[in-house]
Scaffold this motif. Structure first.
Motif, PDB file in Angstrom:
ATOM      1  N   SER A   1       0.829  -1.208   0.000  1.00  0.00           N
ATOM      2  CA  SER A   1       0.000   0.000   0.000  1.00  0.00           C
ATOM      3  C   SER A   1       0.861   1.254   0.000  1.00  0.00           C
ATOM      4  CB  SER A   1      -0.937   0.017   1.213  1.00  0.00           C
ATOM      5  OG  SER A   1      -2.012  -0.865   0.984  1.00  0.00           O
ATOM      6  N   GLU A   2       1.976   1.168   0.722  1.00  0.00           N
ATOM      7  CA  GLU A   2       2.878   2.325   0.785  1.00  0.00           C
ATOM      8  C   GLU A   2       3.470   2.616  -0.605  1.00  0.00           C
ATOM      9  OE1 GLU A   2       5.792   1.870   3.979  1.00  0.00           O
ATOM     10  OE2 GLU A   2       7.194   3.020   2.715  1.00  0.00           O
ATOM     11  N   VAL A   3       3.925   1.569  -1.281  1.00  0.00           N
ATOM     12  CA  VAL A   3       4.489   1.738  -2.622  1.00  0.00           C
ATOM     13  C   VAL A   3       3.413   2.298  -3.559  1.00  0.00           C
ATOM     14  CG1 VAL A   3       5.393   0.507  -4.639  1.00  0.00           C
ATOM     15  CG2 VAL A   3       6.220  -0.070  -2.361  1.00  0.00           C
ATOM     16  N   ASP A   4       2.206   1.753  -3.471  1.00  0.00           N
ATOM     17  CA  ASP A   4       1.109   2.197  -4.327  1.00  0.00           C
ATOM     18  C   ASP A   4       0.722   3.635  -4.018  1.00  0.00           C
ATOM     19  OD1 ASP A   4      -0.830   1.869  -6.308  1.00  0.00           O
ATOM     20  OD2 ASP A   4      -2.347   1.262  -4.857  1.00  0.00           O
ATOM     21  N   GLY A   5       0.840   4.024  -2.748  1.00  0.00           N
ATOM     22  CA  GLY A   5       0.436   5.372  -2.338  1.00  0.00           C
ATOM     23  C   GLY A   5       1.263   6.461  -2.996  1.00  0.00           C
ATOM     24  N   ALA A   6       2.515   6.141  -3.376  1.00  0.00           N
ATOM     25  CA  ALA A   6       3.387   7.163  -3.958  1.00  0.00           C
ATOM     26  C   ALA A   6       2.887   7.633  -5.319  1.00  0.00           C
ATOM     27  CB  ALA A   6       4.814   6.625  -4.074  1.00  0.00           C
ATOM     28  N   ILE A   7       2.405   6.730  -6.145  1.00  0.00           N
ATOM     29  CA  ILE A   7       1.955   7.141  -7.487  1.00  0.00           C
ATOM     30  C   ILE A   7       0.598   6.535  -7.862  1.00  0.00           C
ATOM     31  CG2 ILE A   7       4.193   7.697  -8.520  1.00  0.00           C
ATOM     32  CD1 ILE A   7       4.244   4.860  -9.694  1.00  0.00           C
ATOM     33  N   GLY A   8       0.005   5.775  -6.975  1.00  0.00           N
ATOM     34  CA  GLY A   8      -1.321   5.211  -7.246  1.00  0.00           C
ATOM     35  C   GLY A   8      -2.264   5.659  -6.149  1.00  0.00           C
ATOM     36  N   ASP A   9      -3.274   4.844  -5.853  1.00  0.00           N
ATOM     37  CA  ASP A   9      -4.216   5.296  -4.838  1.00  0.00           C
ATOM     38  C   ASP A   9      -4.079   4.573  -3.497  1.00  0.00           C
ATOM     39  OD1 ASP A   9      -5.303   2.918  -5.535  1.00  0.00           O
ATOM     40  OD2 ASP A   9      -6.949   3.778  -6.680  1.00  0.00           O
ATOM     41  N   GLY A  10      -2.996   3.810  -3.354  1.00  0.00           N
ATOM     42  CA  GLY A  10      -2.691   3.274  -2.032  1.00  0.00           C
ATOM     43  C   GLY A  10      -3.535   2.108  -1.575  1.00  0.00           C
ATOM     44  N   ASP A  11      -4.258   1.476  -2.494  1.00  0.00           N
ATOM     45  CA  ASP A  11      -5.125   0.379  -2.064  1.00  0.00           C
ATOM     46  C   ASP A  11      -4.591  -0.997  -2.469  1.00  0.00           C
ATOM     47  OD1 ASP A  11      -5.525   0.416  -4.766  1.00  0.00           O
ATOM     48  OD2 ASP A  11      -7.707   0.534  -4.688  1.00  0.00           O
ATOM     49  N   HIS A  12      -3.399  -1.042  -3.067  1.00  0.00           N
ATOM     50  CA  HIS A  12      -2.905  -2.316  -3.600  1.00  0.00           C
ATOM     51  C   HIS A  12      -2.763  -3.381  -2.515  1.00  0.00           C
ATOM     52  CE1 HIS A  12      -1.155  -4.968  -6.505  1.00  0.00           C
ATOM     53  NE2 HIS A  12      -0.006  -5.038  -5.889  1.00  0.00           N
ATOM     54  N   GLY A  13      -2.161  -2.998  -1.382  1.00  0.00           N
ATOM     55  CA  GLY A  13      -1.946  -3.962  -0.303  1.00  0.00           C
ATOM     56  C   GLY A  13      -3.260  -4.474   0.257  1.00  0.00           C
ATOM     57  N   VAL A  14      -4.208  -3.565   0.438  1.00  0.00           N
ATOM     58  CA  VAL A  14      -5.511  -3.932   1.013  1.00  0.00           C
ATOM     59  C   VAL A  14      -6.240  -4.910   0.094  1.00  0.00           C
ATOM     60  CG1 VAL A  14      -7.773  -3.061   1.707  1.00  0.00           C
ATOM     61  CG2 VAL A  14      -5.711  -1.740   2.218  1.00  0.00           C
ATOM     62  N   ASN A  15      -6.307  -4.587  -1.193  1.00  0.00           N
ATOM     63  CA  ASN A  15      -7.049  -5.443  -2.123  1.00  0.00           C
ATOM     64  C   ASN A  15      -6.366  -6.795  -2.334  1.00  0.00           C
ATOM     65  OD1 ASN A  15      -9.004  -3.539  -2.415  1.00  0.00           O
ATOM     66  ND2 ASN A  15      -8.236  -2.725  -4.346  1.00  0.00           N
ATOM     67  N   MET A  16      -5.036  -6.773  -2.450  1.00  0.00           N
ATOM     68  CA  MET A  16      -4.309  -8.031  -2.621  1.00  0.00           C
ATOM     69  C   MET A  16      -4.500  -8.909  -1.383  1.00  0.00           C
ATOM     70  SD  MET A  16      -2.676  -8.356  -5.532  1.00  0.00           S
ATOM     71  CE  MET A  16      -1.168  -9.310  -5.356  1.00  0.00           C
ATOM     72  N   ASN A  17      -4.382  -8.286  -0.225  1.00  0.00           N
ATOM     73  CA  ASN A  17      -4.514  -9.049   1.020  1.00  0.00           C
ATOM     74  C   ASN A  17      -5.918  -9.644   1.153  1.00  0.00           C
ATOM     75  OD1 ASN A  17      -3.640  -9.977   3.640  1.00  0.00           O
ATOM     76  ND2 ASN A  17      -4.944  -8.394   4.495  1.00  0.00           N
ATOM     77  N   LYS A  18      -6.924  -8.855   0.765  1.00  0.00           N
ATOM     78  CA  LYS A  18      -8.306  -9.339   0.833  1.00  0.00           C
ATOM     79  C   LYS A  18      -8.458 -10.604  -0.025  1.00  0.00           C
ATOM     80  CE  LYS A  18     -12.443  -6.506   1.587  1.00  0.00           C
ATOM     81  NZ  LYS A  18     -13.212  -5.321   1.178  1.00  0.00           N
ATOM     82  N   GLY A  19      -7.951 -10.554  -1.251  1.00  0.00           N
ATOM     83  CA  GLY A  19      -8.092 -11.678  -2.172  1.00  0.00           C
ATOM     84  C   GLY A  19      -7.299 -12.902  -1.752  1.00  0.00           C
ATOM     85  N   PHE A  20      -6.043 -12.690  -1.407  1.00  0.00           N
ATOM     86  CA  PHE A  20      -5.181 -13.829  -1.072  1.00  0.00           C
ATOM     87  C   PHE A  20      -5.595 -14.451   0.267  1.00  0.00           C
ATOM     88  CE2 PHE A  20      -1.608 -14.216  -4.174  1.00  0.00           C
ATOM     89  CZ  PHE A  20      -1.992 -13.207  -5.040  1.00  0.00           C
TER      90      PHE A  20
END
Lengths: 334, 214
Positions: free
Chosen positions: B29-48
């Motif tokens: 999420s931190e990496v995504d927050g720099a140039i995206g919307d910061g939800d990558h960790g949350v969504n990936m974690n939800k799915g996995f």
């Protein structure tokens, strides 16, 4: 965070029951998929082309607020700022189909493109005739010779309005698609961002705007804009937005347009009217006449501060579509 | 050191991928927050995490991959649902008929999966996406296999190329996905999808190597 929420990871799950109960005369959830919201008017009257849309949550009233009579028949509901699943889009298409085909009208985002593509592959095997229009009205997201890279923003509301009306008038799938495509081809938008928003599950604003500055071309998901400028007053913002939008299509003297001004979530509607006053006078100075206007929170980004301006150039067909009655949770037009 | 591992009973490799994503949630999420919307960790974690609850720990590697793929496509959405769903589904389909998985089969399956991912995302190497990890990693594995390296060495080559591909995204300008709209402002930040893809491939290399040493 000063928010009216329960579990920050469960915003969509927690919001839907409230939305559905409050609007039960207009919409319901599919019995097959809780992330598929369906208009109660589907299946009433003569069979017609179904209209489907969908997208990430957090943009109220997009997307579910436009589900209802003569606009969008079924909406796929995603996580906050994240595309719905292919499965939700698939169920939307099945729910909206009454044998005349289904038009999927959505915005140009990587996730939506992929999930719609996967959904289409599966429903076409079931014999449902589907076609798509991908909205790309945001002038700030790519140069005008690369429109396929531009994202869809508030102009999507006008695309649904026109596509939905054309379907309600009894248009064929080809006619509905052509009308929705023309609506978005004739539409241009731009946004100005003043303050960021926070996705509660992430917990902090994911970009920052310095006090005294504004971001021109801000995206609906907090994508930073194309340039940061010293903050202007409402008239200065209006002038800049009108120029950006008008020079792109272009819109010019003698054109008849719909104006759609939307707040991004935190900007009071009163301030949107302050902006709109100058937009109207700027358009008049350019010889552009305003046929109809929508000012309010039509397509937001959680609690982001700022505004968007959308113009659509009208012809006879689009004028008739814009005038057509609708009854949805967010837009009622008699 | 074995040159193959059993498909049956190897669901634990997939469960380890789920655990690795769970552990990386905040970093993604931190990496995504720099140039995206910061939800990558949350969504990936939800799915996995959802997938890990559905996977039968005694099932095969390819069956567990299928459960993971179905969960990502049917329940997660976003960009990552279809992208990773397609990747794992392709791997699963290619490996499902094998009782024992050797380096050649794994390499070919990985190459097909990387190709499926490229096709769906419409991304090419250099676009600053997870393709910049998956494609070089798969190519490095196959190159090692073709020059006669053992399975374990092929996995090391894959892991090295994955790491290098991930780091290379920092200097790239995004041409696809949400960060693409930033143009030059995307340079200097890692890509979030490439980051999670590297987590997945590193974990897969480590877990399969452990099985080969088994």
């Amino acid at each position: 965070m000063q928010r009216v929420i329960n579990d920050p990871d469960m915003l969509v799950e927690d919001m839907l029951p409230g939305f559905l109960e409050a609007n039960k005369s207009l919409v319901h959830a599919s019995s097959e998929n809780p992330r598929t919201v369906v208009s109660n008017f589907v299946g009433q009257g003569a069979p017609r082309v179904g209209i489907v849309s969908g997208g990430g949550s957090g943009h109220w009233p997009a997307f579910i607020g436009y589900c209802g009579q003569n606009m969008v028949d079924a909406v796929a509901v995603g996580e906050i700022f994240s595309s719905p699943t292919a499965k939700a889009f698939e169920q939307c298409i099945r729910e909206a189909d009454s044998g005349k085909g289904v038009a999927v009208l959505y915005g140009n985002y990587a996730g939506d493109n992929m999930n719609v593509k996967m959904a289409l592959r599966r429903v076409e095997k079931e014999g449902i005739h589907v076609a798509t229009v991908v909205a790309n009205d945001d002038v700030a997201s790519a140069p005008s010779d690369q429109r396929d890279r531009r994202r869809g923003v508030a102009g999507e509301v006008l695309m649904w309005k026109c596509g939905g009306a054309r379907a309600a008038m009894g248009g064929s799938l080809e006619e509905v698609i052509a009308c929705a495509q023309k609506a978005i081809d004739n539409t241009r938008s731009i946004g100005i961002g003043l303050s960021p928003c926070t996705i509660p599950s992430y917990g902090k604003p994911n970009f920052s705007i310095e006090p005294g500055s504004m971001e021109v071309g801000i995206g609906h998901h907090g994508e930073p804009g194309i340039k940061v400028e010293p903050l202007k007053d409402a008239n200065g913002m209006a002038d800049e937005m009108v120029e950006a939008v008008c020079s792109d299509l272009p819109f010019g003297s003698g054109d008849d347009v719909v104006v759609l001004i939307s707040g991004l979530g935190a900007t009071p509607v009163m301030e949107q009217y302050i902006l709109s006053a100058r937009v109207f006078s700027d358009l008049k100075d350019r010889g552009i006449s305003v046929y109809k206007s929508y000012v309010g929170n039509w397509f937001t980004s959680l609690e982001m501060g700022g505004v968007t301006l959308t113009l659509m150039k009208l012809d006879d067909e689009l004028r008739e579509c814009v005038d057509f009655s609708v009854n949805t949770p967010a837009l009622v037009q008699l | 050191m074995s040159e193959k591992f059993s498909n049956a009973g190897s669901a634990d490799i997939v469960l380890a991928l789920c655990a690795a994503i769970h552990e990386s949630k905040d970093y993604l999420s931190e990496v995504d927050g720099a140039i995206g919307d910061g939800d990558h960790g949350v969504n990936m974690n939800k799915g996995f995490t959802l997938a890990s609850q559905r996977i039968d720990a005694s099932s095969s590697f390819s069956d567990a991959l299928e459960v993971l793929a179905d969960t990502l496509v049917d329940d997660i959405g976003g960009s990552m649902g279809p992208i990773y769903g397609t990747f794992f589904m392709s791997l699963s389909e290619n490996l499902s008929s094998s009782d024992e998985i050797n380096a050649k089969e794994f390499g070919n399956s990985l190459a097909d999966a990387a190709q499926a991912l490229e096709d769906l995302a419409g991304a090419r190497p250099g676009d600053k996406t997870l393709v910049d990890v998956a494609v070089p990693a798969s190519e490095a594995f196959q190159a090692a296999e073709q020059r006669g390296d053992g399975f374990s060495s092929c996995l090391s080559a894959m892991a090295e190329a994955s790491e290098a591909g991930w780091k290379s995204t920092e200097g790239m300008q995004a041409r696809l996905g949400r960060a693409a709209r930033l143009g030059e402002r995307s340079i200097g930040h890692l890509d979030a999808g490439a980051t999670s893809c590297n987590v997945i491939l590193q974990t897969m290399a480590k877990e399969i190597s452990a099985k080969l040493q088994g």
